[in-house]
Design a protein around this motif. Structure first.
Motif, PDB file in Angstrom:
ATOM      1  N   GLY A 116      -7.312  -4.878  19.386  1.00 50.75           N
ATOM      2  CA  GLY A 116      -8.399  -4.896  18.406  1.00 50.75           C
ATOM      3  C   GLY A 116      -9.362  -6.046  18.678  1.00 50.75           C
ATOM      4  N   LYS A 128       0.836  -1.211   0.000  1.00 54.16           N
ATOM      5  CA  LYS A 128       0.000   0.000   0.000  1.00 54.16           C
ATOM      6  C   LYS A 128       0.870   1.261   0.000  1.00 54.16           C
ATOM      7  CE  LYS A 128      -4.048  -2.027   0.277  1.00 54.16           C
ATOM      8  NZ  LYS A 128      -4.920  -2.054  -0.902  1.00 54.16           N
ATOM      9  N   LYS A 136       2.611   3.327   1.781  1.00 45.98           N
ATOM     10  CA  LYS A 136       3.009   3.707   3.146  1.00 45.98           C
ATOM     11  C   LYS A 136       2.979   2.522   4.102  1.00 45.98           C
ATOM     12  CE  LYS A 136      -1.672   5.273   4.277  1.00 45.98           C
ATOM     13  NZ  LYS A 136      -2.504   6.396   4.690  1.00 45.98           N
TER      14      LYS A 136
END
Ligand SMILES: CCCCCCCCCCCCC/C=C/C(=O)SCCNC(=O)CCNC(=O)[C@H](O)C(C)(C)COP(=O)(O)OP(=O)(O)OC[C@H]1O[C@@H](n2cnc3c(N)ncnc32)[C@H](O)[C@@H]1OP(=O)(O)O
Length: 346
Positions: A268, A171, A173
């Motif tokens: 998460g 991606k 970055k």
């Protein structure tokens, strides 16, 4: 932005074949994971043989290839449920007590479906060496979790995990890595559940041509009722880590600062556990076995002590949900849950 070294070439890595390797390490429970090289060419990306061999040498005495399991105990199931807020508002909650206590006449504590997300951590939290690929573990964030539960979860089980790499994307970055863990009950060829864990590796992208960024997935990419449930305690991450994810990002203020956060952030999978528990309560009439598939993307970080609000919408047998932090009015998690059926009381 690219932090991968120039020798890293994902296509070249595909040409290698990895010998089948088993390894084991102690992580709350004893778990042994079988890496199946036939599952995917990409396997070698995660199952760097040298890394695993080092592991094997380091733990030579404790290796027992005939004994591949993770012992799940009632106590672990209850600690997990407390960690995702079961009975957090009411110690005798009529729906949630069964997740933390053997009620009269009940043989075992019942298992929340998101408990199976812990199975994947046993294989993964030690980090993975990717040949030629550099990433900073302190910048790793959990991006998404996808879970399929094929059978009712036993309160006690011995499991075997088979791990493979399901995806890798550049991606720019960041690099996105998807790791699939299939869990079988020992002595059975039947799959119990599957976890697909997406890790978002900040700063590790840019390893391929930016005009045609590298992207691989080995699975198809297909994959109102609003309720408000005030949730997390300031100590939420400290309790949740006792279910086996001891990453200091969730407990150590200095580690959190180095990763770019003002203070430790919530796991998460803890946020996911809160959200799915709310769906089981509100839509599944408290029945955890109604849940078939869970998908969630972590959109923004949560700090322990913040209030989570989960909104859900029923579309046929699919529950679309979104979890927000009330104090910042910010969406932090979104996804869907597929259920087996609807209770008549809904
Ligand atoms: C090689 C390493 C292996 C290690 C193995 C270890 C395994 C570890 C097991 C699991 C992890 C355990 C450790 C646990 C850690 C945590 O629990 S961390 C807490 C939970 N996670 C979070 O709090 C993350 C919250 N989300 C965010 O902060 C942001 O969404 C983000 C991830 C930083 C991304 O934001 P941003 O940089 O602004 O991205 P965008 O510009 O919007 O998008 C860029 C592209 O990336 C795609 N994308 C965005 N978010 C995600 C996501 N969550 N998951 C997957 N992909 C994502 C997005 O679609 C963009 O792609 P394109 O559209 O193609 O451009």
């Amino acid at each position: 932005m690219a932090s991968s070294d120039s020798e890293f070439n994902p296509d070249l890595l595909l040409a290698h074949k990895l010998p089948e390797v088993c390894f084991r390490f102690t992580f709350f429970y004893t778990i042994e994971t079988e890496l199946d090289p036939c599952k995917s060419h990409f396997l070698l990306l995660i199952a760097d043989a040298f890394h695993l061999q080092r592991k094997l040498r380091g733990t030579e005495r404790s290796i027992d290839f005939d004994c591949l399991w993770w012992l799940i105990k009632n106590r672990d199931v209850a600690i997990y449920a407390l960690g995702v807020g079961a009975c957090g508002q009411d110690a005798v909650d009529s729906v949630e007590l069964k997740f933390v206590y053997h009620e009269n006449g009940q043989e075992h504590v019942q298992v929340l479906p998101t408990f199976v997300s812990l199975f994947s951590l046993g294989s993964l939290t030690d980090g993975l060496d990717l040949p030629g690929f550099k990433y900073d573990p302190s910048l790793l964030l959990h991006g998404q979790q996808y879970i399929e539960v094929y059978r009712p979860l036993p309160s006690k089980a011995s499991l075997i995990n088979k791990v493979s790499l399901a995806g890798l994307q550049d991606k720019g970055k960041a690099a996105i890595l998807e790791i699939e863990t299939r869990s079988y009950e020992q002595g059975s060829d039947e799959l119990l559940c599957m976890n697909r864990t997406t890790v978002f590796l900040r700063g590790a992208g840019g390893f391929s041509n930016s005009s045609q960024p590298f992207s691989y997935k080995n699975y198809p990419s297909n994959q109102g009722l609003a309720v408000k449930i005030p949730q997390t305690q300031p100590s939420a991450a400290l309790l949740y880590r006792l279910s086996g994810d001891y990453n200091p990002l969730h407990s150590d203020p200095n580690v959190a600062k180095r990763a770019g956060f003002p203070r430790p952030i919530l796991h998460g999978l803890c946020t996911l556990g809160f959200a799915i528990k709310a769906i089981i309560k509100c839509i599944c009439n408290g029945d955890p076995s109604a849940v078939k598939t869970i998908s969630g993307r972590f959109l923004a970080t949560v700090f322990p002590g913040e209030t989570l609000i989960t909104e859900m919408w029923l579309q046929g047998l699919r529950v679309i949900y979104q979890t927000k932090v009330k104090e910042r009015n910010k969406a932090v998690l979104s996804g869907y849950v597929d259920i087996r059926g609807l209770s008549s009381s809904l």
